[in-house]
Design an enzyme around this catalytic site. Structure first.
Site, PDB file in Angstrom:
ATOM      1  N   SER A 172      17.869  10.857  31.624  1.00 13.71           N
ATOM      2  CA  SER A 172      19.315  10.716  31.823  1.00 13.71           C
ATOM      3  C   SER A 172      19.734  10.978  33.266  1.00 13.71           C
ATOM      4  O   SER A 172      20.695  11.707  33.531  1.00 13.71           O
ATOM      5  CB  SER A 172      20.085  11.641  30.871  1.00 13.71           C
ATOM      6  OG  SER A 172      19.784  11.333  29.532  1.00 13.71           O
ATOM      7  N   ASP A 293      23.192   7.574  24.514  1.00 12.33           N
ATOM      8  CA  ASP A 293      24.376   7.628  23.644  1.00 12.33           C
ATOM      9  C   ASP A 293      24.815   6.265  23.125  1.00 12.33           C
ATOM     10  O   ASP A 293      25.634   6.196  22.204  1.00 12.33           O
ATOM     11  CB  ASP A 293      25.545   8.295  24.372  1.00 12.33           C
ATOM     12  CG  ASP A 293      25.442   9.823  24.377  1.00 12.33           C
ATOM     13  OD1 ASP A 293      24.621  10.354  23.610  1.00 12.33           O
ATOM     14  OD2 ASP A 293      26.181  10.461  25.138  1.00 12.33           O
TER      15      ASP A 293
END
Length: 408
Positions: A172, A293
């Protein structure tokens, strides 16, 4: 509360204003607590951001952040440097199952005074605010980026700043870069080279500074899915977005081209248009290590279009509001999907059958509710515990109705 979504089409050409990014808002709220001269505009109206605001503004010695994982990580770091303040940081039953040991141990190595109230390695935490004695710390690189960002956000307040060494493959990265960019925007000197990050001390930011939060790209993902599942020619405008976004999920504008959705940027708006049908003979393959996500949204889009897909880079999904990989498998199988998962990936094959009138369970996870909602364009479905969307997008169901989706 169960929402029944009846098969319907959206009205092309509509416009929606999406709430500010939860990720940016929560970072800026913590920075505002450290540097009160910061003013924030377009703040997220999500439950998570409201809980973050309430926690930072209050003086209680017991702080309950419910399901807000970002708030739990960020506030653990924040309260550890509030010298002389003693608090208990707790949350929901699910929050007490979400690991936080990596962050706690990193903070303790810097000088924090934190103990576990119940189970070792998990909330609730007892935090005695103190002054850190050290400014160098190591962290495994493939952990949740929220652990890393929590450390980076408090770093300018430490008298010698912070040198953070990350060991292994980074996860990320866009979220780490978002944190660094926001720090730089308020005047903090940062350096990010290889797996090393340096943050300089900043005593104050001088004159007041206004920070405008970009709208949430994760929330935009559900509209990308809606356009992908709509007829060719369908259009929708969303605001307020920018091409040079800090948010990793802005990769949607590239990824959804495979589903026939084209994005046009203009005056802080994006216009989504379905320009072509997806090719049913292609396997959609994405590595989502920098944007996990949006995995649920993409998997449901592919299923709705009858496409096969393979999504990798998903190892952090197991420690979210629920184990999102298991939840996705369970709910897609209800709908007739052929799906396999492992610790890091998801593979969606050709559907076995079409099961009508399925009720989707949401597992107290806002993204499960919103990711499955676009399927209303191709079949009748129900969403159980639909109110869970308030965690990040309280007006989601009303906005769907504005577009013409029938919600009972």
């Amino acid at each position: 509360m169960t929402k029944h979504l009846l098969k319907s089409e959206i009205t092309s050409g509509k416009s929606l204003k999406i709430t500010g990014s939860k990720s940016e808002s929560n970072r800026l709220l913590l920075l505002q607590a450290l540097y009160p001269n910061i003013t924030i505009e377009n703040l997220s109206n999500s439950d998570d951001s409201q809980l973050m605001q309430k926690a930072l503004a209050g003086d209680s010695d017991i702080i309950d952040i419910h399901h807000a994982g970002t708030a739990m990580r960020f506030l653990t770091a924040y309260y550890s440097i509030q010298e002389g303040r003693q608090i208990e940081l707790t949350g929901s039953s699910r929050m007490k199952e979400r690991p936080i040991e990596v962050l706690v141990e990193a903070l303790k190595s810097l000088g924090a005074d934190i103990t576990y109230k119940e189970n070792e390695g998990f909330p609730p935490l007892r935090i005695n605010g103190t002054t850190f004695s050290k400014s160098e710390v190591e962290l495994t690189a493939n952990v949740s980026s929220q652990y890393i960002s929590a450390l980076l956000l408090i770093a300018p307040s430490l008298k010698n700043g912070l040198h953070l060494s990350l060991k292994g493959q980074l996860t990320s990265v866009p979220y780490i870069k978002m944190t660094l960019r926001l720090l730089e925007d308020i005047g903090v000197q940062t350096k990010f080279e290889g797996n090393e990050i340096w943050i300089d001390h900043l005593n104050d930011i001088g004159q007041s500074k206004t920070m405008v939060v970009e709208s949430d790209w994760s929330s935009a993902s559900y509209y990308y899915s809606i356009i992908a599942l709509s007829p060719v020619g369908t259009q929708l405008k969303l605001s307020s977005y920018k091409k040079d976004s800090l948010q990793g999920d802005s990769v949607l504008s590239e990824l959804y081209k495979v589903f026939g959705v084209v994005t046009t940027f203009s005056n802080h708006n994006i216009e989504l248009q379905k320009t072509s049908e997806a090719r049913l003979d292609e396997m959609v393959k994405f590595n989502l290590i920098n944007s996990p996500d949006i995995a649920q949204t993409i998997a449901v889009t592919a299923f709705g279009l009858g496409l096969q897909c393979e999504l990798t880079g998903l190892h952090t999904l197991k420690i979210k509001e629920t184990d999102r990989l298991v939840a996705l498998k369970t709910e897609l199988e209800k709908l007739g999907a052929a799906i396999t998962i492992d610790e890091n990936s998801l593979r969606l094959g050709k559907s076995n059958s079409e099961v009508p009138n399925v009720a989707i369970d949401t597992y107290k996870d806002h993204r499960m509710a919103m990711a499955f909602a676009p399927l209303a364009l191709v079949r009748d479905i129900s969403i159980n515990e639909a109110e869970v969307v308030s965690k990040s997008y309280p007006t989601f169901w009303e906005d769907l109705e504005t577009l013409g989706i029938i919600v009972k």
